[in-house]
Structures are given as C-alpha cells and as structure tokens.
Design an enzyme around this catalytic site. Structure first.
Site, mmCIF file in Angstrom:
data_model
loop_
_atom_site.group_PDB
_atom_site.id
_atom_site.type_symbol
_atom_site.label_atom_id
_atom_site.label_comp_id
_atom_site.label_asym_id
_atom_site.label_seq_id
_atom_site.Cartn_x
_atom_site.Cartn_y
_atom_site.Cartn_z
ATOM 1 N N TYR A 150 62.152 68.122 -2.466
ATOM 2 C CA TYR A 150 62.264 69.499 -1.950
ATOM 3 C C TYR A 150 60.897 70.191 -1.998
ATOM 4 O O TYR A 150 60.467 70.827 -1.038
ATOM 5 C CB TYR A 150 63.283 70.266 -2.795
ATOM 6 C CG TYR A 150 63.347 71.744 -2.507
ATOM 7 C CD1 TYR A 150 64.178 72.237 -1.505
ATOM 8 C CD2 TYR A 150 62.578 72.658 -3.232
ATOM 9 C CE1 TYR A 150 64.237 73.598 -1.237
ATOM 10 C CE2 TYR A 150 62.625 74.012 -2.969
ATOM 11 C CZ TYR A 150 63.453 74.486 -1.971
ATOM 12 O OH TYR A 150 63.501 75.831 -1.705
ATOM 13 N N HIS A 193 73.190 75.529 -8.338
ATOM 14 C CA HIS A 193 72.255 75.823 -9.412
ATOM 15 C C HIS A 193 73.037 76.268 -10.646
ATOM 16 O O HIS A 193 74.247 76.489 -10.611
ATOM 17 C CB HIS A 193 71.270 76.913 -8.978
ATOM 18 C CG HIS A 193 70.176 76.393 -8.111
ATOM 19 N ND1 HIS A 193 70.191 76.514 -6.743
ATOM 20 C CD2 HIS A 193 69.042 75.722 -8.406
ATOM 21 C CE1 HIS A 193 69.107 75.947 -6.244
ATOM 22 N NE2 HIS A 193 68.387 75.455 -7.228
ATOM 23 N N TRP A 216 74.897 71.796 -19.131
ATOM 24 C CA TRP A 216 74.056 70.599 -19.015
ATOM 25 C C TRP A 216 72.746 70.774 -19.779
ATOM 26 O O TRP A 216 72.176 71.877 -19.812
ATOM 27 C CB TRP A 216 73.704 70.330 -17.558
ATOM 28 C CG TRP A 216 74.872 69.989 -16.683
ATOM 29 C CD1 TRP A 216 76.160 69.743 -17.074
ATOM 30 C CD2 TRP A 216 74.849 69.864 -15.249
ATOM 31 N NE1 TRP A 216 76.939 69.478 -15.972
ATOM 32 C CE2 TRP A 216 76.164 69.537 -14.848
ATOM 33 C CE3 TRP A 216 73.860 69.985 -14.271
ATOM 34 C CZ2 TRP A 216 76.497 69.342 -13.510
ATOM 35 C CZ3 TRP A 216 74.192 69.794 -12.940
ATOM 36 C CH2 TRP A 216 75.499 69.469 -12.564
HETATM 37 P P1 GDP Z 1 66.306 73.926 -11.613
HETATM 38 O O1 GDP Z 1 65.986 75.363 -11.941
HETATM 39 O O2 GDP Z 1 65.637 73.437 -10.381
HETATM 40 O O3 GDP Z 1 66.060 73.017 -12.788
HETATM 41 O O4 GDP Z 1 67.843 73.824 -11.228
HETATM 42 P P2 GDP Z 1 69.246 74.210 -11.880
HETATM 43 O O5 GDP Z 1 69.537 75.655 -11.681
HETATM 44 O O6 GDP Z 1 70.236 73.251 -11.291
HETATM 45 O O7 GDP Z 1 69.127 73.891 -13.433
HETATM 46 C C1 GDP Z 1 68.468 74.726 -14.335
HETATM 47 C C2 GDP Z 1 68.760 74.285 -15.756
HETATM 48 O O8 GDP Z 1 70.122 74.613 -16.088
HETATM 49 C C3 GDP Z 1 68.606 72.786 -16.022
HETATM 50 O O9 GDP Z 1 68.032 72.638 -17.312
HETATM 51 C C4 GDP Z 1 70.052 72.302 -16.021
HETATM 52 O O10 GDP Z 1 70.246 71.112 -16.758
HETATM 53 C C5 GDP Z 1 70.742 73.491 -16.692
HETATM 54 N N1 GDP Z 1 72.195 73.558 -16.500
HETATM 55 C C6 GDP Z 1 73.105 73.783 -17.498
HETATM 56 N N2 GDP Z 1 74.355 73.720 -17.035
HETATM 57 C C7 GDP Z 1 74.260 73.505 -15.698
HETATM 58 C C8 GDP Z 1 75.226 73.362 -14.661
HETATM 59 O O11 GDP Z 1 76.441 73.414 -14.869
HETATM 60 N N3 GDP Z 1 74.750 73.161 -13.395
HETATM 61 C C9 GDP Z 1 73.410 73.110 -13.130
HETATM 62 N N4 GDP Z 1 73.016 72.933 -11.850
HETATM 63 N N5 GDP Z 1 72.474 73.201 -14.096
HETATM 64 C C10 GDP Z 1 72.885 73.404 -15.357
#
Ligand code: GDP
Length: 342
Positions: A150, A193, A216
């Site tokens: 991306y 996200h 996560w």
């Molecule tokens: P990033 O900002 O590009 O890393 O994208 P994300 O918003 O998907 O993830 C941000 C952080 O939130 C990462 O450390 C993920 O592991 C954490 N996280 C915790 N729980 C979740 C969940 O249920 N979904 C996602 N997408 N991320 C999670």
C-alpha cells in the site's frame, strides 16, 4: 470541540458551481468530503460509484474526464484496509491503488484540472521514523512490512503529483492523514482497521453477554486517530488555500507538494480498547492475542505545517469515539462491507 479555523474563503476558493470530482465518494473519506462540500453549498459534484466508473480502467477514466471536465479533484478512492488485509492481499493493494491514482492523476493533467488533492496515509513513512514524523522523512528508511505494498503505491502517487507539477506545471497536492475513523467506516473484522474492529467487537460482546474481547497484538503500539469529518474539513481548507500559500506548499524544498494532516491525539492500542470498552459499557475482560502482528510501534504525524497555515482538528478522541460508536449501533445491520472505497 474547541476553536474556529482561521481560514476564510477568499477569491482563490473554489467557486460554488465548480465542477468537483470526488473519487471514492462512497468510502469513509470520500463520503465525509461530499458531506462537507454539500454543507458549504457546492452543488456541482461529480460522483460515480465503481459499478459506473471503474477507476482502474484507463479508457473509462479517460472518457469520464473528457465528458465531465472536472475542475477540481479530491482523490479519495483507494484500496484500503487494516493490518491483516494489508499484509495478506498485497497484490490487490498495489495494483488497485497504482491503477486508480495513475489514471486519475494523469487525466486530471490532460484535462487541465486546477487543483487535485491526493489522499494517502501516514504509513507511507519509514517504520522507524523519528517521531513526530515530518513530511521530509519520506523515503529515508525501510517501510513497515505489513503495509509496504500500500505504502509503495501511495508513494508512487506522491511522486506522480510532484513529477507532473515539475514537468507540466500542474498544481497537485498530496495530503497524508493519520488513522481515521467515523461514519461509513469498514467494520468487517477481517479487513478493517483497529478502531472500527474494536467498536464492533465490544458492541457484539456486550449484546451476546460474552466474557472477553480479543485485542490483536500486545496492545503497546501507539496510533494517532482523527475523526474523518476533521479530515474533510482539512481537505476543503487545502483545496481553498490562497494561491500564495498553496504555491509555497507545492514548492516547499524539504518536501514538495506533501502535507501531513493529523490530530496529535495519540493513544496506545490497549488504552484505545479500554476507552471503547467503557463507551460500549462492556463489563468483561480484554485478552491480547500476541500471535497477531503489532505493526509499526508508533506513527505520530508532525502536522505543524497545517497548524502554521491556521488549521487544527476539532473533534477530541473521546467525543469522536462516542459518535462513532453511536453511528455503528444505529447502522450496524447494513454496515458489513468490504474494505475498499473504490
Ligand atoms: P495499522 O495502523 O496500519 O497497523 O493498522 P490497524 O489499524 O489494522 O492496526 C493497528 C494496531 O491495532 C495493530 O497493532 C493491530 O495489531 C492492533 N489491533 C488490535 N486489535 C485489532 C483488531 O481487532 N483489528 C485490527 N485491524 N487491528 C487490531
């Protein structure tokens, strides 16, 4: 919710009857820009969903621009998604974004579009950038591997805007917001996200009377969040900047035609989870699934250039989270959608 942004519309502003193309108007960002434009009295919006106009298709985009002759373009169409979608569907993230932006930016040039705003995200910056991240840190280090496809596509878009400005004298600007949330977000747990995912997980857990919600990773990464209505306001602010300020942004030596748009509201994932747990009134426990990736440890944008121009975000995180939670609860029946805003 505090202050008033100091920018007033000048003769450089888009006329209210200007032909404005909002690419990606059904996504979270594009729909917020449309709401903002409509509320400001812009009545000549050119909107096409992906069934009518596939922005990945060169000849379709060419015909659209030739027929509709947009004067201003907000390029919010993109393949977007959270950490798992980004890291497991890299082919789509690279191809779709490259095709969309290449077609739209090129045709904006050939059709003489006056200004174009290309939207990306702060994940274009190196994984271990000094914080807060200044625009000039672009391409100074290795990217975060979970979203490098991306990021590379978006960096190509920034380079395209800059190259066209240099070679053809276009006036295209790239704006990089931090992690956004708000109405029309993607709540699909496999592609969303973190923020919409947690809203959904806590709400569903409360309704089901579940004992735990799984978060996560370790919960330690820091992210900067901003309500999408603030980004929409920033986007119009940039599009309507007086000529001299706009020219200075395009010509800025350290980072031409590139500006961060952030809130400075940084929070750890664990604290974000606790706040949403509170708002959703969930009484169970949090469980951290460390088999899932953390991604980049921190990505706080340095938005001082926006602030120097007179813009600040309005929505504080807790107010915004309450609003986003309420929106999800009111719309949850029909909000299970794919992670894109094509
Ligand atoms: P990033 O900002 O590009 O890393 O994208 P994300 O918003 O998907 O993830 C941000 C952080 O939130 C990462 O450390 C993920 O592991 C954490 N996280 C915790 N729980 C979740 C969940 O249920 N979904 C996602 N997408 N991320 C999670």
């Amino acid at each position: 919710m505090s202050h008033t942004n100091t920018m007033t519309l000048t003769s450089h502003a888009m006329p209210r009857d200007a032909r404005i193309f909002v690419a990606g108007h059904r996504g979270m960002v594009g729909s917020a820009i449309v709401r903002k434009l409509a509320s400001e009295g812009y009545a000549n919006l050119l909107l096409r969903n992906s069934a009518k106009l596939d922005l990945r298709n060169q000849s379709n985009v060419e015909s659209f621009f030739a027929e509709e002759k947009p004067e201003y373009v907000f390029l919010a169409a993109a393949r977007v998604g959270g950490i798992i979608a980004n890291s497991t569907r890299k082919g789509e993230f690279l191809y779709d974004n490259l095709m969309i932006q290449t077609n739209v930016i090129h045709n904006a040039y050939t059709c003489g579009v006056k200004r174009l705003l290309f939207l990306g995200s702060t994940c274009i910056y190196p994984k271990l950038s000094p914080q807060p991240i200044k625009e000039e840190y672009l391409l100074t280090g290795t990217l975060e591997p979970t979203n490098d496809a991306y990021a590379i596509a978006k960096i190509a878009g920034i380079a395209q805007c800059r190259s066209y400005n240099d070679q053809y004298g276009t006036r295209f600007l790239s704006a990089m917001p931090n992690n956004l949330y708000g109405p029309n977000d993607n709540f699909d747990l496999t592609s969303s996200h973190v923020l919409p995912a947690l809203i959904r997980k806590f709400h569903e857990a409360k309704v089901a009377g579940a004992a735990t919600v799984t978060v996560w990773g370790t919960g330690s990464p820091l992210r900067e969040f901003m309500h999408v209505d603030d980004l929409a306001e920033a986007s119009l602010f940039l599009m309507n900047l007086p000529e001299d300020s706009y020219t200075a942004l395009l010509a800025c030596q350290a980072a031409p035609a590139l500006i961060n748009v952030g809130s400075g509201e940084e929070i750890s994932i664990a604290d974000l989870a606790r706040t949403i747990k509170d708002i959703a009134d969930f009484s169970g426990e949090l469980v951290f699934d460390t088999s899932k990736p953390d991604g980049t440890p921190r990505k706080l944008a340095d938005s001082s250039r926006m602030r120097e121009l007179g813009w600040r975000h309005r929505t504080d995180l807790r107010d915004g989270l309450r609003d986003a939670y309420r929106w999800y609860v009111e719309n949850s029946c029909n909000q299970i959608k794919l992670g894109n805003n094509l």
